[in-house]
Structures are given as structure tokens and as C-alpha cells.
Design a protein around this motif. Structure first.
Motif, short mmCIF file in Angstrom:
data_model
loop_
_atom_site.label_atom_id
_atom_site.label_comp_id
_atom_site.label_asym_id
_atom_site.label_seq_id
_atom_site.Cartn_x
_atom_site.Cartn_y
_atom_site.Cartn_z
N ILE A 93 0.83 -1.21 0.00
CA ILE A 93 0.00 0.00 0.00
C ILE A 93 0.86 1.25 0.00
O ILE A 93 0.60 2.21 -0.74
N VAL A 94 1.91 1.25 0.80
CA VAL A 94 2.81 2.41 0.86
C VAL A 94 3.47 2.65 -0.49
O VAL A 94 3.58 3.79 -0.96
N ALA A 95 3.91 1.58 -1.14
CA ALA A 95 4.58 1.70 -2.44
C ALA A 95 3.64 2.25 -3.51
O ALA A 95 4.05 3.03 -4.38
N VAL A 96 2.37 1.87 -3.44
CA VAL A 96 1.41 2.30 -4.46
C VAL A 96 0.89 3.71 -4.20
O VAL A 96 0.84 4.54 -5.12
N PHE A 97 0.54 4.03 -2.96
CA PHE A 97 -0.19 5.28 -2.70
C PHE A 97 0.63 6.37 -2.00
O PHE A 97 0.37 7.55 -2.23
N PHE A 98 1.56 6.02 -1.14
CA PHE A 98 2.27 7.04 -0.37
C PHE A 98 3.53 7.51 -1.09
O PHE A 98 3.76 8.71 -1.26
N LEU A 99 4.38 6.55 -1.48
CA LEU A 99 5.67 6.90 -2.07
C LEU A 99 5.57 7.82 -3.28
O LEU A 99 6.33 8.79 -3.38
N PRO A 100 4.66 7.58 -4.24
CA PRO A 100 4.61 8.47 -5.41
C PRO A 100 4.28 9.91 -5.07
O PRO A 100 4.77 10.83 -5.73
N VAL A 101 3.48 10.13 -4.03
CA VAL A 101 3.15 11.50 -3.63
C VAL A 101 4.39 12.19 -3.07
O VAL A 101 4.69 13.34 -3.40
N LEU A 273 13.22 7.85 -0.42
CA LEU A 273 12.96 9.23 -0.82
C LEU A 273 13.99 9.79 -1.79
O LEU A 273 13.73 10.78 -2.46
N GLY A 274 15.17 9.18 -1.85
CA GLY A 274 16.19 9.68 -2.76
C GLY A 274 16.21 8.95 -4.09
O GLY A 274 17.07 9.22 -4.93
N ALA A 275 15.27 8.02 -4.32
CA ALA A 275 15.25 7.21 -5.54
C ALA A 275 14.18 7.69 -6.50
O ALA A 275 13.32 8.51 -6.15
N ASP A 276 14.20 7.16 -7.74
CA ASP A 276 13.08 7.39 -8.64
C ASP A 276 11.95 6.43 -8.26
O ASP A 276 12.16 5.48 -7.49
N LEU A 277 10.75 6.64 -8.80
CA LEU A 277 9.57 5.90 -8.36
C LEU A 277 9.72 4.40 -8.60
O LEU A 277 9.41 3.59 -7.72
N LYS A 278 10.18 4.00 -9.78
CA LYS A 278 10.30 2.57 -10.08
C LYS A 278 11.28 1.89 -9.13
O LYS A 278 10.99 0.82 -8.58
N THR A 279 12.44 2.51 -8.91
CA THR A 279 13.44 1.93 -8.01
C THR A 279 12.90 1.86 -6.58
O THR A 279 13.08 0.86 -5.88
N GLY A 280 12.25 2.94 -6.13
CA GLY A 280 11.70 2.97 -4.78
C GLY A 280 10.65 1.90 -4.57
O GLY A 280 10.65 1.21 -3.54
N ARG A 281 9.75 1.75 -5.55
CA ARG A 281 8.70 0.73 -5.43
C ARG A 281 9.29 -0.68 -5.42
O ARG A 281 8.87 -1.54 -4.64
N ASN A 282 10.25 -0.92 -6.31
CA ASN A 282 10.89 -2.25 -6.33
C ASN A 282 11.59 -2.54 -5.01
O ASN A 282 11.59 -3.68 -4.53
N GLY A 283 12.19 -1.52 -4.43
CA GLY A 283 12.84 -1.69 -3.14
C GLY A 283 11.85 -2.06 -2.05
O GLY A 283 12.11 -2.96 -1.23
N LEU A 284 10.69 -1.42 -2.04
CA LEU A 284 9.68 -1.70 -1.01
C LEU A 284 9.05 -3.08 -1.20
O LEU A 284 8.74 -3.77 -0.22
N ILE A 285 8.84 -3.50 -2.47
CA ILE A 285 8.26 -4.83 -2.67
C ILE A 285 9.28 -5.92 -2.31
O ILE A 285 8.91 -6.98 -1.79
N PHE A 286 10.58 -5.64 -2.53
CA PHE A 286 11.62 -6.56 -2.08
C PHE A 286 11.62 -6.66 -0.56
O PHE A 286 11.73 -7.75 0.02
N ALA A 287 11.45 -5.52 0.11
CA ALA A 287 11.37 -5.51 1.57
C ALA A 287 10.17 -6.32 2.05
O ALA A 287 10.23 -7.01 3.07
#
Length: 541
Positions: A93-101, A273-287
Motif C-alpha cells: 500500500i505504501v509503495a502504491v499510494f504514499f511513495l509516489p506523492v 525518498l532519494g530514488a526514482d519511483l520505479k526503483t523505490g517501489r521495487n525496493g519496497l516490494i523486495f522488503a
């Protein structure tokens, strides 16, 4: 008593050398000619998806899990794993809705988001709250539990163990987020490997004790010997219902706790917060995938210790004065049974978890203090170099405060529950402010300020009023209490906002539906994670 052999110390020394050398190499190879706060606090653009995911988990997993959650596994069983398994769903949920904002609006700290969305009063108040919780609850508990485990293994004094952890963590933290992020990737590998070894050996001990052939039969024997420890949902009247009250773990206060922790918490979200959206989302789904493993390496050993204790083992080691059982001693006792060499690996895993979590927490403390307190109110003209130095001093001072307070936690039996409950004093208000701030443009600054000021008083009233009423009110389980407080605060914010005149200008936060689109790989990964979670809860209902 020193339970480590020379071979164990050699294994631990190898871990220490690898982390130290790797950290120095990362610092030197990725150091920019002109240091700036973005690079120091966020490692902007330099962390890969696997480094982000590993850093999130390494910062999250600490002694509170190896010691505290294992202790809760000893006391209440697999139900405590809900914090980990539901966190995997929360990260989606965070990767989809929070991180992009956050990324779309260039947010570096959570107080910065509040300042832009509301005003400086809300931002500063919450920054102070976060700093207090990070230092006096989180950092302190990590030092306490880590030192407790190391003391039990090495025979060194508690105070010396705390000091050693502080020096090691500060050493890594002073290199900035780049060093933390990449060393965390190594730390998480060590902590998972060491944790799996400890779990395997604990099951092997069960296998030997009950004359079984293999670890898999030991798991089935474990369930038969401790059937009451293999239920995810407690019913009213159960001994631990107040800690994990029934369906609140699936459709109640645990969601508030998790969404606040993973989506509105500088300590966690800072990695992406220092990554682009794709990298950040992939990082969170890996987590999220890594999160599924954590109960295996910390909760199962705790249940193994419970079964062995019930069979007459560890009576002296697991009881305090007056014969009172101390669940948080379960994991260190199991580690003491490991063979020479493997004990050193488990010790390295525990230390990796503690140091990574301390480094991440210290970095977030220094980030919030420097960017949201010092730069705003103390020295508006501070140079980049000055702010980096201030951040480093903030790390050192916060660590000193936590080191001094840590021994006071010895009066708690299950420190993991202490952490969850007292962080929960501010979680409902924080999450309400962020939720409406992110997804309801009309929410006013006045409503957010009242929410920030009322979350602790409301939580305290609902916790202590039943205790002071001489039995007139029944105690409220803290997850239910969080739900009630969250509901009250949302209602207050909505009423105040609707009663106010519509603002002439909208907040400076851009939100559009296009932000929330995800690719096919992310969808497939999410389906796998949610499928595994569904199977687990059906199997252990």
C-alpha cells in the motif's frame, strides 16, 4: 559467563572487518567533491532497489525482534508474527499510494511534508514528537535489548555492551545514508543467514529431544507440544487478548500502527525518498518479501525455547528473582546452545541487526533535527557543510541520551510490547494527519494542529482512566485504543474542516491518479505476497 569460544570471536571479527572495510570503501568511492545534505541524508539517486529493500529491513529488524519478538513468541506464540506478516501487505500500500506523492513533490523529510501541506506549527510539533519517540523509546530499547543479548553471550558488563554498540553504530552513521544503505545490504544478509541458522539449530534440538529424524518432523512436533502457540487470532478471554485483540490484527488498530510506521515514518521511508519511483517501489516490494521471512527466524526459536522450558530445560536461565519467567531471555539462551563457530555467526547476525537499526534511527534523528529544527529556527543561513556537521553531532548526542536511559527498561518483561504500546500514543494522530493531508485537499491546518495536540492526551485518557476508575471501566486493549483515538481524531478534523471557510488557495502538494499506476511485475509480486499471507492466516487461524 562467557559463552563464546575463540572460533566464535574469529567469525565475529570477520563480520566486523567486512562491514567496516565495505563502509569505508562505499564512503570513498561514492563521496562527492562538494558534500550536500541531499547526498548525506538521502543518498539521492545512488541506492539501487535491492539496497533500498535491504536497508528498510535492516533498519527495521533489530534486537527488539531477535530478543523482544522472540520473547513474545515464547510467551504468546505465532500470533506476534502478525506485526511482520501484515507489514508485508502494508508495504504494498505504501509503495502504491504514499511513495509516489512524496517523490512527485520532492519531499525529503516527513516534517517537510507537513510544513508544505499544512504549516510550520504542525510540522515543528510533529518533528518534536518524532524526535522524542525515536530517542526515548526506539533508540533506547534497541540499545537495551542488544546489550542484554551481548551481555548474556560474552559475559561483558551491560554498560560496556551498550557503549560498544553506540560506537559501532555512530561510526557507520557518520558516513551518511549512502554508507548506511549499502552496508545494510550486507547486514541484512548476515542477520537473515544467522537467524536461519539459529532457527535450524533450535528445531534440531527439538528433534534430538523427541527422537525425531529431521527438522520438518520437529516442526510438527513443535505444534503438537505447543498447540496454544500456533494461533494467529486470540479470542476475548485469552491471556494475551489485550496485546493482540482478535480481529484488530486483520481489520483494526494494527493497520493504523503499520501504515503510520511504514508510510509516515522518516526512519523507514527515508530509504526510498532519494530514488526514482520505479526503483523505490521495487525496493519496497523486495522488503515485503523479506518481511515474510522474519517470523521464521525470530518467532519459531521463541516457541522452541517455550517447549524446551516446559520440558524442564533452562529453568534457571529463563527465570528471574522470585521464579518469575523472563521471556526476553529466550533467544540468548538458544544462542548459547549453538556449536562453536555457528554461535559466532548468530552473534554477528544479532549485532548486524542492532547496529543497522541504530544507524538508521540515528540518521533519521539527525535528518529531522538538522533540516526541520536547526535550519528553520537556529541558523537559517547554515551552509551545507555546517548542516552535515550538526547532523553528526545530533547523532552523537541522541546516542548518549539513549545509552543513559537504556538500563531503565529492565523492569519490562516483553519490551517489544512496550515499544508498540508507547509508540501507539502518537500513531493515531500522525496517521490521521497524513491520511487526510494526502488525500483530502480541503483539510485545514487548524484541524491538523488540533489533531497533533490531542493524540497523546486522548491516548493517555483511554489507557489510564480505566486503571484509575477502580474497575468501573474495563481496560481497553491498546490496538482497540488506537482505533478509537484514530476515529475521534478523524471526526474532529473533518468537523473542523467542514466548519471552516474554504481556502482561497490549495495546498502545495500535487496528487493525481496517474501517480498510482503500477507495472505488471509489481502486480504479480503483490499477488504472490498476498496469496502467501492468506494461506498463512487460513492455516494458523
Amino acid at each position: 559467563m562467557n559463552l563464546l569460544t575463540t572460533r566464535d570471536y574469529v567469525v565475529f571479527a570477520l563480520y566486523f572487518i567486512i562491514i567496516s572495510v565495505y563502509g569505508i570503501l562505499i564512503y570513498r568511492t561514492k563521496k562527492t567533491r562538494h558534500s550536500d545534505t541531499k547526498a548525506f541524508f538521502l543518498a539521492e539517486g545512488s541506492l539501487t532497489w535491492w539496497a533500498i529493500g535491504a536497508s528498510v529491513i535492516a533498519s527495521n529488524i533489530s534486537a527488539e525482534h531477535f530478543i523482544g519478538m522472540s520473547g513474545s513468541g515464547f510467551a504468546m506464540g505465532l500470533a506476534i508474527a502478525s506485526y511482520e506478516w501484515m507489514a508485508a501487505a502494508t508495504l504494498i500500500i505504501v509503495a502504491v499510494f504514499f511513495l509516489p506523492v512524496y517523490l512527485r513533490n520532492g519531499i525529503y523529510t516527513m516534517p517537510q511534508f507537513l510544513a508544505r501541506r499544512y504549516n510550520d506549527a504542525v510540522s515543528t510539533l510533529m518533528a518534536v514528537f518524532w524526535l522524542l519517540v525515536y530517542v526515548f523509546v526506539n533508540l533506547t530499547s534497541i540499545f537495551f535489548l542488544g546489550a542484554l543479548a551481548i551481555e548474556s553471550l560474552t559475559g561483558l558488563s551491560f554498560n560496556l555492551c551498550v557503549a560498544g554498540l553506540a560506537v559501532f553504530a555512530v561510526f557507520i552513521t557518520l558516513g551518511g545514508m549512502k554508507v548506511i544503505g549499502y552496508t545494510d545490504a550486507v547486514q541484512v544478509l548476515i542477520l537473515i543467514l544467522g537467524g536461519l541458522v539459529t532457527c535450524y539449530m533450535a528445531l534440531d534440538i527439538i528433534s534430538d529431544h523427541f527422537s525425531l529424524d529431521g527438522v520438518v518432523p520437529a516442526l510438527f512436533k513443535l505444534r503438537s507440544q505447543a498447540d496454544n502457540h500456533f494461533h494467529m487470532i486470540f479470542s476475548p478471554g485469552d491471556k494475551f487478548y489485550d496485546d493482540l485483540p482478535g480481529m484488530a490484527v486483520l481489520a483494526g488498530g494494527l493497520w493504523i500502527n503499520n501504515l503510520n510506521y511504514w508510510g509516515c515514518n522518516q526512519y523507514i521511508i527515508q530509504r526510498a525518498l532519494g530514488a526514482d519511483l520505479k526503483t523505490g517501489r521495487n525496493g519496497l516490494i523486495f522488503a515485503a518479501f523479506l518481511k515474510l521471512l522474519i517470523p521464521v527466524i525470530v518467532v519459531i526459536p521463541g516457541i522452541c525455547a517455550y517447549v524446551l522450558f516446559k520440558e524442564g530445560y533452562f529453568q534457571n536461565e529463563l527465570t528471574g528473582s522470585g521464579g518469575h519467567v523472563k521471556p526476553d531471555r529466550a533467544y540468548p539462551v538458544l544462542m548459547s546452545l549453538l556449536p562453536s563457530g555457528l554461535k559466532g555467526l548468530a552473534f554477528a547476525a544479532l549485532t548486524a541487526a542492532v547496529v543497522a537499526s541504530l544507524a538508521g534511527k540515528c540518521n533519521s534523528i539527525s535528518t529531522i533535527f538538522t533540516l526541520d529544527i536547526y535550519k528553520k529556527y537556529i541558523n537559517r543561513e547554515a551552509s551545507e557543510r555546517k548542516m552535515i556537521n550538526v547532523g553528526r553531532w545530533a547523532t552523537i548526542i541522541a546516542s548518549l541520551i539513549a545509552v543513559i536511559i537504556a538500563p531503565a527498561l529492565q523492569r519490562f518483561d516483553q519490551v517489544y510490547q512496550f515499544i508498540q504500546e508507547y509508540v501507539g500514543f502518537i500513531s493515531p494522530g500522525v496517521f490521521a494527519i497524513f491520511l487526510l493531508g494526502l488525500f483530502w485537499k480541503r483539510t485545514t491546518s487548524a484541524a491538523a494542529l488540533v489533531a497533533a495536540l490531542s493524540t497523546i492526551p486522548l491516548s493517555m485518557i483511554m489507557k489510564f482512566l480505566p486503571e484509575l476508575s477502580s474497575g468501573y471501566f474495563a481496560p481497553i486493549p491498546f490496538l482497540h485504543r488506537m482505533t478509537w483515538v484514530f476515529g475521534f481524531i478523524i471526526a474532529i478534523m473533518v468537523i473542523m474542516t467542514l466548519a471552516a471557510k474554504p481556502r482561497a488557495s490549495v495546498a502545495e502538494i500535487v496528487v493525481d491518479k496517474g501517480m498510482f499506476r503500477v507495472n505488471t511485475g509489481f502486480i504479480l509480486s503483490s499477488v504472490i505476497i498476498l496469496g502467501i499471507l492468506t494461506g498463512l492466516y487460513i492455516a494458523f487461524w
